[in-house]
Design a protein around this motif. Sequence first.
Motif, PDB file in Angstrom:
ATOM      1  N   ASP A 134      -4.706   3.457  -7.924  1.00 26.39           N
ATOM      2  CA  ASP A 134      -3.983   2.726  -7.004  1.00 26.39           C
ATOM      3  C   ASP A 134      -2.785   3.523  -7.057  1.00 26.39           C
ATOM      4  OD1 ASP A 134      -2.590   1.740  -9.344  1.00 26.39           O
ATOM      5  OD2 ASP A 134      -3.337  -0.029  -9.227  1.00 26.39           O
ATOM      6  N   GLN A 172      -8.986   5.344  -3.262  1.00 27.38           N
ATOM      7  CA  GLN A 172      -7.837   4.510  -3.485  1.00 27.38           C
ATOM      8  C   GLN A 172      -7.847   3.230  -3.022  1.00 27.38           C
ATOM      9  OE1 GLN A 172      -3.928   6.202  -1.842  1.00 27.38           O
ATOM     10  NE2 GLN A 172      -2.723   4.469  -2.765  1.00 27.38           N
ATOM     11  N   ASP A 174      -6.186  -0.931  -2.994  1.00 28.98           N
ATOM     12  CA  ASP A 174      -4.474  -1.509  -3.073  1.00 28.98           C
ATOM     13  C   ASP A 174      -3.893  -1.752  -4.076  1.00 28.98           C
ATOM     14  OD1 ASP A 174      -4.958  -1.456  -0.317  1.00 28.98           O
ATOM     15  OD2 ASP A 174      -5.740  -3.442   0.031  1.00 28.98           O
ATOM     16  N   GLN A 175      -4.740  -2.524  -5.335  1.00 29.70           N
ATOM     17  CA  GLN A 175      -4.165  -2.636  -6.600  1.00 29.70           C
ATOM     18  C   GLN A 175      -5.396  -2.868  -7.361  1.00 29.70           C
ATOM     19  OE1 GLN A 175      -1.509  -6.173  -6.775  1.00 29.70           O
ATOM     20  NE2 GLN A 175      -1.030  -5.580  -8.732  1.00 29.70           N
TER      21      GLN A 175
END
Length: 201
Positions: A134, A172, A174-175
């Motif tokens: 992230d 990737q 988001d979190q």
Amino acid sequence: MTDPRNALRRSLRQARRDLPAKTRIDAAESVAGQLLSLPFFPRRGHVAGYWAMDGEIALHVWQMRLPPEVTYCLPVLPADPVNRIDQGLRFAPWRPGAPLVTNRYGIPEPEVAPLELLEPADMALVVLPLVGFDATGNRLGMGGGWYDRTFAFRRTSAAPPWLVGAGFACQQADQLPSADWDVPLDAVCTERSTLLPNGTK
């Protein structure tokens, strides 16, 4: 206990596997350039990569473009993990054509004597494989914790090596949830860009 991140691991690994061959080839070229352009990239000493498996982005282009005074290494699992207190990786120099053996996970690693292995702190920079990442530098690995145990000292110290993740942009998230034992990355290089979570110069 089941790791709640396993479902995310499965989806990100599948996204990585689904990438076309040309995308993978082009990505290896692009990531090599991103790695060599890092503001903290060493001009001498030892750096470590990994043997790409299961759709991981390949590092062969980067290895072949390293400066002459930089030695490429691969990680080596401890021979007897049950009796190892630290349970960490060691590293060994490797060049194409040098002998390899397959470890218990089926991953090739240099065939060297234990006394020839280098400690994690001997590396100037280590490129880590990842399943996901992230924007804050959190890394999602395969779940074995090898890299987190190996570089646990980096959680409280700015000592070398620099830790850089390499992956595809599609990995990737988001979190990512993080645990106390997770070791954050100093940078992530993908085929599209370089992420410097802490604004490292």
